[in-house]
Every structure is written in C-alpha cells, then in structure tokens.
Design a protein around this motif. Structure first.
Motif, mmCIF file in Angstrom:
data_model
loop_
_atom_site.group_PDB
_atom_site.id
_atom_site.type_symbol
_atom_site.label_atom_id
_atom_site.label_comp_id
_atom_site.label_asym_id
_atom_site.label_seq_id
_atom_site.Cartn_x
_atom_site.Cartn_y
_atom_site.Cartn_z
ATOM 1 N N ASP A 263 16.095 -19.419 36.473
ATOM 2 C CA ASP A 263 17.319 -19.560 35.668
ATOM 3 C C ASP A 263 18.214 -18.331 35.817
ATOM 4 O O ASP A 263 19.429 -18.444 35.996
ATOM 5 C CB ASP A 263 16.996 -19.836 34.189
ATOM 6 N N ALA A 264 17.602 -17.145 35.779
ATOM 7 C CA ALA A 264 18.375 -15.903 35.871
ATOM 8 C C ALA A 264 18.861 -15.653 37.298
ATOM 9 O O ALA A 264 19.958 -15.124 37.499
ATOM 10 C CB ALA A 264 17.531 -14.731 35.382
ATOM 11 N N ILE A 265 18.062 -16.059 38.282
ATOM 12 C CA ILE A 265 18.492 -15.903 39.681
ATOM 13 C C ILE A 265 19.707 -16.794 39.940
ATOM 14 O O ILE A 265 20.708 -16.359 40.513
ATOM 15 C CB ILE A 265 17.337 -16.267 40.647
ATOM 16 N N LYS A 266 19.612 -18.058 39.474
ATOM 17 C CA LYS A 266 20.713 -19.004 39.731
ATOM 18 C C LYS A 266 22.001 -18.573 39.020
ATOM 19 O O LYS A 266 23.101 -18.817 39.508
ATOM 20 C CB LYS A 266 20.322 -20.419 39.291
ATOM 21 N N ALA A 267 21.854 -17.927 37.856
ATOM 22 C CA ALA A 267 23.031 -17.481 37.100
ATOM 23 C C ALA A 267 23.554 -16.133 37.610
ATOM 24 O O ALA A 267 24.494 -15.577 37.021
ATOM 25 C CB ALA A 267 22.675 -17.384 35.616
ATOM 26 N N ASN A 268 22.927 -15.611 38.664
ATOM 27 C CA ASN A 268 23.371 -14.326 39.256
ATOM 28 C C ASN A 268 23.187 -13.140 38.307
ATOM 29 O O ASN A 268 24.013 -12.223 38.298
ATOM 30 C CB ASN A 268 24.835 -14.405 39.683
ATOM 31 N N TYR A 269 22.111 -13.176 37.505
ATOM 32 C CA TYR A 269 21.863 -12.087 36.557
ATOM 33 C C TYR A 269 20.885 -11.046 37.097
ATOM 34 O O TYR A 269 20.576 -10.084 36.384
ATOM 35 C CB TYR A 269 21.285 -12.641 35.245
ATOM 36 N N SER A 270 20.362 -11.235 38.304
ATOM 37 C CA SER A 270 19.269 -10.343 38.716
ATOM 38 C C SER A 270 19.706 -8.881 38.782
ATOM 39 O O SER A 270 18.960 -7.987 38.377
ATOM 40 C CB SER A 270 18.635 -10.793 40.034
ATOM 41 N N ALA B 21 14.349 -16.259 31.462
ATOM 42 C CA ALA B 21 14.858 -15.202 32.370
ATOM 43 C C ALA B 21 13.800 -14.343 33.050
ATOM 44 O O ALA B 21 13.938 -14.028 34.228
ATOM 45 C CB ALA B 21 15.875 -14.311 31.667
ATOM 46 N N VAL B 22 12.782 -13.921 32.298
ATOM 47 C CA VAL B 22 11.805 -12.997 32.893
ATOM 48 C C VAL B 22 10.375 -13.253 32.410
ATOM 49 O O VAL B 22 10.159 -13.812 31.327
ATOM 50 C CB VAL B 22 12.147 -11.514 32.574
ATOM 51 N N HIS B 23 9.443 -12.817 33.238
ATOM 52 C CA HIS B 23 8.026 -12.771 32.880
ATOM 53 C C HIS B 23 7.572 -11.328 33.003
ATOM 54 O O HIS B 23 8.042 -10.597 33.866
ATOM 55 C CB HIS B 23 7.202 -13.644 33.849
ATOM 56 N N GLY B 24 6.625 -10.943 32.155
ATOM 57 C CA GLY B 24 5.974 -9.635 32.286
ATOM 58 C C GLY B 24 4.504 -9.771 31.955
ATOM 59 O O GLY B 24 4.135 -10.591 31.103
ATOM 60 N N SER B 25 3.668 -8.983 32.611
ATOM 61 C CA SER B 25 2.221 -9.046 32.354
ATOM 62 C C SER B 25 1.931 -8.747 30.883
ATOM 63 O O SER B 25 2.635 -7.956 30.252
ATOM 64 C CB SER B 25 1.485 -8.011 33.214
#
Ligand code: CMP
Length: 144
Positions: free
Chosen positions: A15-22, A117-121
């Motif tokens: 979702d965040a990659i497609k929205a250009n938020y990286s 948007a993100v995953h974290g361990s």
C-alpha cells in the motif's frame, strides 16, 4: 553502561509502495536515528508470503494478508539502533492505522488494520529469523 545495539526487520508494504510513500517513510526512520544496514525492493510470491506470515496461517485474515502482500513490490530493510525492535514498534504505532498514535508511520501512511504501511519484528528472536528470511550473510556485512 553498554548500549544494546539491536537489529530489526522492517517491511514497507505494497500500500505504501504504491502510494509512493517509501521515501518519506525511510526519511522518518533515519530521522529517528535508525541506521539502514541493508535494503532492497522485491515482490513476494504467494508461497514466500505464506511462509513469512506462517504464524498467522490459522487466522481469518490470512488469505487476504497473502493477497495484499503479493499485490505489489515491498521494500525490506534491516534497521540498526539501540533497542531497535521496541524503538521501531513505537515509531510504527498500533497495528490498526485508525488506532495508531499521531506522528507514527501507520497513522501517517497507513489506511486500516491490514493496509498499515509497515511491518516490524516483534522480538529480537523473531528479528533474527525475519532478517535471515530476506537477507544473506553477505548482504548483512557492516560496511561502516
Ligand atoms: P503486521 O505487523 O505485518 O503483522 C501481521 C499483519 O496482518 C498485520 O501487520 C496486518 O497487515 C495484518 N492484520 C493483522 N490483524 C489483522 C486483522 N484483524 N484483519 C486484517 N489484517 C490483519
């Protein structure tokens, strides 16, 4: 006292990659003092997503989660910082973007409980497993 320098795995999700938020997300991560030891953009296959999220295999949202995670590229990072695992979890915010605290990545760039948007361990032990899932020993050699 010696510092507890840790590594954690971060994923910037489709979702965040497609929205250009990286770029904005990486900027925020670096501004909070994380060092990006390794990073790459890849597209997961269904099998790879299923293995990575195996712990959620029996959950009702599992097949939607696999579809979501394979719907576009992801960007994976190994982040290094003192207490990186907990520190990154605080920066990400609550799993559900609608409930995430102001200023967190999921509040700023996520949409809901799945498209967050993100995953974290979630622990140093899982960070080690998750980092090895995505990166080889060679890619993890510290270059500083
Ligand atoms: P993540 O931190 O990557 O860990 C598992 C992922 O499953 C989570 O972020 C969300 O993307 C997704 N997830 C967790 N709980 C739910 C839920 N109740 N419904 C849909 N997706 C969920």
């Amino acid at each position: 006292m010696t510092k507890n320098i840790e590594r954690t795995l971060s994923i910037i999700k489709p979702d965040a990659i497609k929205a250009n938020y990286s770029g904005k997300i990486i900027d925020l991560i670096e501004s909070k003092g994380f060092f990006i030891l390794a990073q790459k953009r890849i597209t997961l296959s269904a099998i790879e997503a299923e293995v990575f999220y195996n712990i959620h295999r029996d959950k009702s949202f599992f097949s939607d989660l696999v579809s979501f995670m394979t719907s576009a590229p992801i960007s994976v990072q190994v982040l290094e910082k003192e207490n990186a695992v907990n520190s990154y979890r605080l920066l990400m915010g609550a799993t559900d973007s609608n409930l995430a605290e102001e200023g967190t990545i999921r509040k700023l760039y996520g949409s809901n409980i799945q498209n967050n948007a993100v995953h974290g361990s979630d622990s140093p032990e899982n960070a080690e497993v998750e980092i090895k899932f995505f990166f080889s020993g060679l890619e993890l050699l510290s270059k500083t």
